[in-house]
Design an enzyme around this catalytic site. Structure first.
Site, PDB file in Angstrom:
ATOM      1  N   GLY A   6       0.760  -1.238   0.000  1.00  0.00           N
ATOM      2  CA  GLY A   6       0.000   0.000   0.000  1.00  0.00           C
ATOM      3  C   GLY A   6       0.790   1.287   0.000  1.00  0.00           C
ATOM      4  N   GLU A  56       3.787   4.322   6.020  1.00  0.00           N
ATOM      5  CA  GLU A  56       2.558   3.531   5.882  1.00  0.00           C
ATOM      6  C   GLU A  56       1.548   4.284   5.031  1.00  0.00           C
ATOM      7  OE1 GLU A  56       1.104   0.816   6.212  1.00  0.00           O
ATOM      8  OE2 GLU A  56       1.438  -0.179   8.121  1.00  0.00           O
ATOM      9  N   ASP A  57       0.700   3.550   4.347  1.00  0.00           N
ATOM     10  CA  ASP A  57      -0.401   4.180   3.625  1.00  0.00           C
ATOM     11  C   ASP A  57      -1.511   4.572   4.586  1.00  0.00           C
ATOM     12  OD1 ASP A  57      -1.078   1.502   4.124  1.00  0.00           O
ATOM     13  OD2 ASP A  57      -1.993   1.173   2.169  1.00  0.00           O
ATOM     14  N   ASP A 108      -4.889   1.932  10.732  1.00  0.00           N
ATOM     15  CA  ASP A 108      -6.273   1.636  11.066  1.00  0.00           C
ATOM     16  C   ASP A 108      -6.341   1.293  12.554  1.00  0.00           C
ATOM     17  OD1 ASP A 108      -8.928   0.749  11.071  1.00  0.00           O
ATOM     18  OD2 ASP A 108      -8.752  -0.228   9.135  1.00  0.00           O
ATOM     19  N   LYS A 141      -6.916   6.514  10.998  1.00  0.00           N
ATOM     20  CA  LYS A 141      -8.304   6.415  11.453  1.00  0.00           C
ATOM     21  C   LYS A 141      -8.299   6.439  12.982  1.00  0.00           C
ATOM     22  CE  LYS A 141     -10.001   3.527   7.643  1.00  0.00           C
ATOM     23  NZ  LYS A 141     -10.611   2.205   7.344  1.00  0.00           N
ATOM     24  N   PHE A 201     -14.064   2.315   4.899  1.00  0.00           N
ATOM     25  CA  PHE A 201     -13.198   1.626   3.945  1.00  0.00           C
ATOM     26  C   PHE A 201     -12.844   2.556   2.796  1.00  0.00           C
ATOM     27  CE2 PHE A 201     -12.527  -1.268   0.293  1.00  0.00           C
ATOM     28  CZ  PHE A 201     -11.421  -1.931   0.802  1.00  0.00           C
ATOM     29  N   VAL A 202     -11.544   2.673   2.491  1.00  0.00           N
ATOM     30  CA  VAL A 202     -11.068   3.571   1.437  1.00  0.00           C
ATOM     31  C   VAL A 202     -10.213   2.823   0.418  1.00  0.00           C
ATOM     32  CG1 VAL A 202     -11.157   5.714   2.767  1.00  0.00           C
ATOM     33  CG2 VAL A 202      -9.130   4.284   2.919  1.00  0.00           C
ATOM     34  N   ASP A 259      -5.943  -0.604  -1.598  1.00  0.00           N
ATOM     35  CA  ASP A 259      -6.591  -1.543  -2.518  1.00  0.00           C
ATOM     36  C   ASP A 259      -7.892  -2.119  -1.983  1.00  0.00           C
ATOM     37  OD1 ASP A 259      -5.867  -4.842  -1.763  1.00  0.00           O
ATOM     38  OD2 ASP A 259      -5.075  -3.231  -0.530  1.00  0.00           O
ATOM     39  N   ARG A 290      -5.409   0.381  -6.603  1.00  0.00           N
ATOM     40  CA  ARG A 290      -4.295   1.143  -6.030  1.00  0.00           C
ATOM     41  C   ARG A 290      -3.901   2.297  -6.947  1.00  0.00           C
ATOM     42  NH1 ARG A 290      -2.045  -1.889  -1.830  1.00  0.00           N
ATOM     43  NH2 ARG A 290      -2.267  -4.138  -2.014  1.00  0.00           N
TER      44      ARG A 290
END
Length: 183
Positions: free
Chosen positions: A52, A107-108, A111, A139, A160-161, A167, A173
């Site tokens: 990611g 990091e992307d 969560d 988040k 959820f994104v 992805d 992506r």
């Protein structure tokens, strides 16, 4: 994938824009400038978490004006699901020596914080000079672990994104904006 105006339909689910390309690039530029100031005179190792983070890390590094090195971890905690499995597996180890080095984990999205906690535990077996975390998205409402994120692109709701490296079943992506699952 079916694009209808600004929304995207995937498997009958509608995704709407959350962050557009301009907003993302502006914030990534700001993060790169901040990191450059913080690490002036140092040579940090940027460690991307695959898959990611590769787009965010690439753009971030284009906006960093200090000497640096890069490496990558590959972790798995989602599989093909929209929610974390709660287990992290290390699929690719680092190629660099992290001892006595300034480390920036890229990091992307953070969560629950599980992956960052896992990485912190991995590094506890080494002696990096410092370790900071840069994440495009966080988040806050989903965090289950006490992890410190030093460079945050955007705080987003617990939805959820997809897009910009994020992805859904290994697809989407390549979208230049970030989309959120419409409720």
């Amino acid at each position: 994938m079916n694009k209808q105006g600004e929304q995207i339909i995937i498997n009958g689910e509608t995704f709407v824009p959350l962050l557009n390309e301009y907003e993302i690039q502006k914030r990534v530029r700001e993060l790169g400038e901040e990191i450059s100031r913080d690490y002036r005179g140092k040579v940090p190792v940027f460690i991307g978490v695959l898959n990611g983070a590769f787009i965010f890390m690439s753009d971030l590094l284009k906006n960093v004006d200090i000497e640096c090195e890069i490496d990558f971890f590959k972790l798995s905690s989602y599989g093909d699901s929209k929610i974390s499995s709660g287990n992290v597996k290390l699929l690719k180890e680092l190629n660099c020596d992290v001892n006595d080095r300034d480390i920036i984990i890229v990091e992307d999205i953070v969560d629950t914080g599980l992956s960052i906690k896992y990485i912190g535990d991995l590094f506890s077996k080494h002696t990096p000079k410092s370790m900071k975390v840069a994440s495009l998205l966080v988040k806050p409402e989903s965090l289950k672990y006490d992890v410190k994120i030093d460079y945050i692109g955007f705080r987003i709701p617990s939805q959820f994104v997809i897009g910009y490296g994020l992805d859904y079943q290994q697809k989407y992506r390549n979208l230049s904006s970030i989309y959120v699952l419409s409720e």
